[in-house]
Scaffold this motif. Structure first.
Motif, PDB file in Angstrom:
ATOM      1  N   TRP A  11       0.811  -1.126   0.019  1.00 21.24           N
ATOM      2  CA  TRP A  11       0.069  -0.087   0.022  1.00 21.24           C
ATOM      3  C   TRP A  11       0.913   1.364  -0.097  1.00 21.24           C
ATOM      4  O   TRP A  11       0.597   2.255  -0.896  1.00 21.24           O
ATOM      5  N   GLU A  12       1.744   1.243   0.888  1.00 19.69           N
ATOM      6  CA  GLU A  12       2.696   2.482   0.891  1.00 19.69           C
ATOM      7  C   GLU A  12       3.525   2.637  -0.492  1.00 19.69           C
ATOM      8  O   GLU A  12       3.749   3.651  -0.809  1.00 19.69           O
ATOM      9  N   ASP A  13       4.144   1.338  -0.707  1.00 22.67           N
ATOM     10  CA  ASP A  13       4.918   1.463  -2.344  1.00 22.67           C
ATOM     11  C   ASP A  13       4.234   1.986  -3.374  1.00 22.67           C
ATOM     12  O   ASP A  13       4.604   2.830  -4.128  1.00 22.67           O
ATOM     13  N   PHE A  14       2.874   1.412  -3.371  1.00 20.54           N
ATOM     14  CA  PHE A  14       2.113   1.730  -4.452  1.00 20.54           C
ATOM     15  C   PHE A  14       1.856   3.478  -4.430  1.00 20.54           C
ATOM     16  O   PHE A  14       1.705   4.208  -5.528  1.00 20.54           O
ATOM     17  N   HIS A  15       1.516   3.820  -3.194  1.00 21.37           N
ATOM     18  CA  HIS A  15       1.128   5.250  -2.901  1.00 21.37           C
ATOM     19  C   HIS A  15       2.305   6.354  -3.310  1.00 21.37           C
ATOM     20  O   HIS A  15       2.073   7.526  -3.326  1.00 21.37           O
ATOM     21  N   ARG A  16       3.452   5.553  -2.984  1.00 22.39           N
ATOM     22  CA  ARG A  16       4.649   6.307  -3.196  1.00 22.39           C
ATOM     23  C   ARG A  16       5.057   6.568  -4.745  1.00 22.39           C
ATOM     24  O   ARG A  16       5.342   7.790  -5.078  1.00 22.39           O
ATOM     25  N   VAL A  17       4.644   5.434  -5.607  1.00 27.65           N
ATOM     26  CA  VAL A  17       5.046   5.503  -6.811  1.00 27.65           C
ATOM     27  C   VAL A  17       3.947   6.239  -7.704  1.00 27.65           C
ATOM     28  O   VAL A  17       4.019   6.795  -8.831  1.00 27.65           O
ATOM     29  N   VAL A  18       2.567   6.044  -7.243  1.00 24.29           N
ATOM     30  CA  VAL A  18       1.441   6.469  -7.745  1.00 24.29           C
ATOM     31  C   VAL A  18       1.359   7.993  -7.147  1.00 24.29           C
ATOM     32  O   VAL A  18       0.809   8.178  -6.312  1.00 24.29           O
ATOM     33  N   MET A  72      -1.484  -3.517  -8.038  1.00 25.58           N
ATOM     34  CA  MET A  72      -0.704  -2.862  -7.260  1.00 25.58           C
ATOM     35  C   MET A  72       1.011  -3.066  -7.461  1.00 25.58           C
ATOM     36  O   MET A  72       1.701  -2.345  -7.503  1.00 25.58           O
ATOM     37  N   TYR A  73       1.144  -4.501  -7.371  1.00 25.35           N
ATOM     38  CA  TYR A  73       2.526  -5.077  -7.441  1.00 25.35           C
ATOM     39  C   TYR A  73       3.001  -4.841  -8.970  1.00 25.35           C
ATOM     40  O   TYR A  73       4.001  -4.160  -8.992  1.00 25.35           O
ATOM     41  N   GLU A  74       2.029  -4.883  -9.915  1.00 29.23           N
ATOM     42  CA  GLU A  74       2.551  -4.648 -11.277  1.00 29.23           C
ATOM     43  C   GLU A  74       3.051  -3.091 -11.508  1.00 29.23           C
ATOM     44  O   GLU A  74       3.836  -2.950 -12.046  1.00 29.23           O
ATOM     45  N   VAL A  75       2.347  -2.277 -10.941  1.00 26.18           N
ATOM     46  CA  VAL A  75       2.415  -0.905 -11.088  1.00 26.18           C
ATOM     47  C   VAL A  75       3.774  -0.437 -10.445  1.00 26.18           C
ATOM     48  O   VAL A  75       4.611   0.123 -10.845  1.00 26.18           O
ATOM     49  N   VAL A  76       3.921  -1.047  -9.036  1.00 29.72           N
ATOM     50  CA  VAL A  76       5.133  -0.631  -8.273  1.00 29.72           C
ATOM     51  C   VAL A  76       6.288  -1.198  -9.177  1.00 29.72           C
ATOM     52  O   VAL A  76       7.264  -0.328  -9.285  1.00 29.72           O
ATOM     53  N   ALA A  81      11.067   0.172 -12.253  1.00 29.37           N
ATOM     54  CA  ALA A  81      11.829  -0.276 -13.134  1.00 29.37           C
ATOM     55  C   ALA A  81      12.104   0.946 -14.410  1.00 29.37           C
ATOM     56  O   ALA A  81      13.154   1.077 -14.908  1.00 29.37           O
ATOM     57  N   GLU A  82      10.989   1.518 -14.684  1.00 31.38           N
ATOM     58  CA  GLU A  82      10.930   2.704 -15.682  1.00 31.38           C
ATOM     59  C   GLU A  82      11.351   3.989 -15.450  1.00 31.38           C
ATOM     60  O   GLU A  82      11.974   4.629 -16.276  1.00 31.38           O
ATOM     61  N   ALA A  83      11.065   4.278 -14.187  1.00 32.00           N
ATOM     62  CA  ALA A  83      11.133   5.960 -13.664  1.00 32.00           C
ATOM     63  C   ALA A  83      12.395   5.883 -12.808  1.00 32.00           C
ATOM     64  O   ALA A  83      12.891   4.843 -12.485  1.00 32.00           O
ATOM     65  N   ASP A  84      13.094   6.904 -13.199  1.00 32.91           N
ATOM     66  CA  ASP A  84      14.112   7.268 -12.215  1.00 32.91           C
ATOM     67  C   ASP A  84      13.716   8.219 -11.136  1.00 32.91           C
ATOM     68  O   ASP A  84      13.609   9.445 -11.129  1.00 32.91           O
ATOM     69  N   LEU A  85      13.515   7.462 -10.011  1.00 35.01           N
ATOM     70  CA  LEU A  85      12.502   8.238  -8.847  1.00 35.01           C
ATOM     71  C   LEU A  85      13.708   9.142  -8.146  1.00 35.01           C
ATOM     72  O   LEU A  85      13.236   9.812  -7.493  1.00 35.01           O
ATOM     73  N   GLU A  86      14.984   8.963  -8.399  1.00 31.94           N
ATOM     74  CA  GLU A  86      16.045   9.821  -7.732  1.00 31.94           C
ATOM     75  C   GLU A  86      16.507  11.310  -8.609  1.00 31.94           C
ATOM     76  O   GLU A  86      17.146  11.874  -7.843  1.00 31.94           O
ATOM     77  N   ASN A  87      16.213  11.160  -9.921  1.00 31.27           N
ATOM     78  CA  ASN A  87      16.820  12.195 -10.567  1.00 31.27           C
ATOM     79  C   ASN A  87      15.527  12.908 -11.679  1.00 31.27           C
ATOM     80  O   ASN A  87      14.645  12.339 -11.917  1.00 31.27           O
ATOM     81  N   GLU A  88      15.853  13.944 -11.964  1.00 27.44           N
ATOM     82  CA  GLU A  88      14.834  14.646 -12.641  1.00 27.44           C
ATOM     83  C   GLU A  88      14.805  14.185 -14.079  1.00 27.44           C
ATOM     84  O   GLU A  88      16.078  13.616 -14.784  1.00 27.44           O
ATOM     85  N   PRO A  89      13.526  14.090 -14.697  1.00 30.78           N
ATOM     86  CA  PRO A  89      13.446  13.432 -15.911  1.00 30.78           C
ATOM     87  C   PRO A  89      13.943  14.448 -16.958  1.00 30.78           C
ATOM     88  O   PRO A  89      13.877  15.613 -16.759  1.00 30.78           O
TER      89      PRO A  89
END
Length: 110
Positions: A11-18, A72-76, A81-89
């Motif tokens: 739940w936390e991971d899903f709401h972090r990435v979404v 939710m697992y698929e989206v997380v 895998a596809e987004a660089d959550l650490e750097n600006e796109p």
């Protein structure tokens, strides 16, 4: 079935990435499907996976189904895998951004 601790983490991971709200995602799904002459009905706009994400955003954790948990697992996994959550796109990655937005993740959103 998923145990309570695993579900809490998911739940936390899903709401972090979404990172889009349900209204932002609903608007995006309608806009992404619209063409010059028509706009789809809100309940039919976007890919089925995006619609499922939208449905999950409108639920409480206790109302999740097994299908919701799978999505939710698929989206997380996909966003991680596809987004660089650490750097600006990069601004030239429009197609990639739109794909992630269809899952509820806007890479340009802080």
């Amino acid at each position: 079935m998923t145990d309570a601790l695993e579900l809490d983490t998911l739940w936390e991971d899903f709401h972090r990435v979404v990172n889009m709200t349900s209204s932002e995602l609903a608007t995006w799904l309608r806009v992404s499907e619209a063409d010059e002459d028509t706009e789809p009905l809100p309940d039919h706009a976007g890919e089925p996976l995006g619609q499922h994400v939208l449905g999950i955003l409108q639920k409480r954790r206790t109302d999740l189904t097994d299908d919701d948990i799978e999505v939710m697992y698929e989206v997380v996994d996909t966003v991680s895998a596809e987004a660089d959550l650490e750097n600006e796109p990069a601004s030239d990655e429009t197609r990639h951004r739109h794909r992630l937005m269809s899952l509820g993740h806007d890479p340009l959103k802080p």
